[in-house]
Design an enzyme around this catalytic site. Structure first.
Site, PDB file in Angstrom:
ATOM      1  N   GLU A   1       0.810  -1.219   0.000  1.00 55.58           N
ATOM      2  CA  GLU A   1       0.000   0.000   0.000  1.00 55.58           C
ATOM      3  C   GLU A   1       0.846   1.274   0.000  1.00 55.58           C
ATOM      4  OE1 GLU A   1      -2.850  -0.404   3.191  1.00 55.58           O
ATOM      5  OE2 GLU A   1      -3.914  -2.021   2.165  1.00 55.58           O
TER       6      GLU A   1
ATOM      7  N   GLU B   1      -4.983  -8.501  -0.771  1.00 52.79           N
ATOM      8  CA  GLU B   1      -5.436  -8.282   0.609  1.00 52.79           C
ATOM      9  C   GLU B   1      -6.808  -7.650   0.643  1.00 52.79           C
ATOM     10  OE1 GLU B   1      -2.753  -6.283   3.458  1.00 52.79           O
ATOM     11  OE2 GLU B   1      -4.553  -5.310   4.263  1.00 52.79           O
TER      12      GLU B   1
END
Length: 438
Positions: A180, A270
């Site tokens: 991320e 995820e």
């Protein structure tokens, strides 16, 4: 006047006892509905779900979960059996996502988890949450960016981690450069712009030779995070797999045409939800099945990886929110309707994704089998016909997860050879996997 009253009295009596149906059967008013005529299994239905094995879509790399940051509560051998084993009562995951840990103690725990998963046939994916602090602009594991002068050192750091894993018997399937990178947070992290991702992949991605390579994993699978990389011929050549997360991502934004155009596999690496708290709540747990369906059919992803495998919202419980520690949850059984039967190396094949209201279908082939996954989101039983074009199979075995069943095998159902089809009653709020029998 008396004649009129008598007429209405007779009419009332007649209507009170019977009425004529369209098919000539007589029903008592207010009584049970007539038993419907059984559907003829030799006749094709207008809402049949047609499965076409000859029309192939994406390859399937697997289904998985993460075990990262488990410093104080590493998973046990029994936990790993439940997650990555493929016997009865086990979820059958085939991918483990671990952390590229900067310290030796955490690295040893990640290695142990990887070894246990690999022994059960799983592929291993590694993700860094931060480069070593000394390589960053703020000299901290939280926030900051990778220093430009540290790009080469960081590439070697990732390559060395892959070598460390292979030396210890667990070669990585893929390593990404960042978790991320497009999301600023207050825990272990590192910020990456799209330009930085491209420059690193272009100029130093070639140094990472001990594993396949994935660019930074966007927290919303934002295409702009990796578009520059994919549009740069040198950088793109160093990309093996494009991964991302789907937190808050609209289903319409799942597809990534540019990545597919460049021939890259797409991995959803995820996602999780705690909005319904316990993973044992039903039919809330069925939403995971619908999400996987959308990821496979709309996103054309080759892998689907949940966040924590062991957690009250995961595939085995941790003792919180009504879950039992180490026991497969309802979400786990929903996942197993995919993961136990659709193994790495299978291929998604063409299927009518929504043949009728509230019914969702995907199909896969591998090892000489056809696997069909059907979700009924309605609170009513749905009769569904499935047509498998050109099949040589004679029957299918259904496996059902519902409010009362946990991936329970049912009696085999014959395939009508004259039309290559079979009928099945999908239970309310359920997921059913059909596996062909030869």
């Amino acid at each position: 006047m008396k004649r009129i009253k008598r007429f209405f009295l007779i009419l009332t009596v007649i209507l009170g006892y019977s009425c004529s149906s369209d098919n000539g059967q007589t029903n008592t008013v207010g009584g049970p509905e007539p038993t419907p005529e059984p559907t003829d299994p030799t006749v094709l239905q207008s809402d049949a779900a047609t499965i076409t094995p000859a029309e192939t879509e994406q390859n399937i790399s697997g289904f998985g979960a993460a075990t990262v940051f488990r410093l104080n509560s590493p998973l046990t051998t029994s936990d790993m059996d439940k997650l990555f084993g493929n016997d009865e009562g086990e979820v059958g995951l085939s991918i483990l996502r671990i952390r590229v840990a900067p310290d030796d103690n955490a690295r040893a725990i990640e290695l142990e988890h990887a070894q246990l998963a690999a022994e059960r046939g799983a592929k291993i994916m590694a993700t860094p949450w931060s480069p070593p602090a000394e390589m960053k602009t703020n000299n901290d594991l939280i926030g900051g960016s990778l220093k430009t002068e540290s790009y080469e050192d960081y590439a070697n750091y990732l390559n060395d981690f892959a070598a460390y894993m292979e030396t210890n018997g667990v070669p990585l399937e893929v390593i990404s450069i960042q978790n991320e990178g497009d999301y600023e947070v207050s825990y272990e992290s590192c910020n990456w712009s799209a330009v930085q991702v491209r420059d690193f992949m272009r100029d130093y991605g070639g140094l990472i030779t001990n594993s396949k390579l994935m660019p930074s994993e966007s927290f919303q699978f934002r295409h702009e995070h990796t578009d520059l990389t994919l549009n740069d011929p040198v950088a793109e050549a160093n990309v093996d797999i494009v991964g991302g997360h789907i937190y808050g991502t609209a289903v319409a934004d799942y597809p990534y045409p540019l990545a597919l155009e460049k021939g890259k596999e797409l991995w959803m690496t995820e996602h999780y939800s705690t909005s319904d708290r316990s993973a044992n709540l039903w039919p809330d747990a069925l939403l995971v099945g619908r999400e996987i369906h959308d990821c496979m059919t709309i996103g054309q992803y080759s892998a689907y990886i949940w966040w924590y495998g062991k957690r009250y919202y995961g595939f085995i419980g941790d003792g919180e929110e009504g879950t039992s520690s180490g026991v497969v949850t309802k979400r786990g059984y929903v996942m197993s309707n995919f993961s136990k039967f659709i193994r790495p190396g299978y291929t998604r094949i063409d299927a009518d994704a929504s043949p009728q209201t509230d019914v969702f279908v995907s199909a896969y082939s591998g090892e000489g089998k056809t696997v069909i996954v059907a979700i009924n989101e309605s609170d009513q039983t749905k009769e569904q016909q499935f047509v498998i074009t050109g099949t040589n199979s004679t029957a299918v075995t259904p496996y059902i997860t519902s409010s009362s069943k946990n991936l329970e095998a049912q009696e085999t159902v014959d395939i009508e050879s004259s039309i290559d089809a079979f009928l099945y009653l999908l239970p309310p709020n359920s997921i059913t996997t059909f596996v062909t029998e030869n």
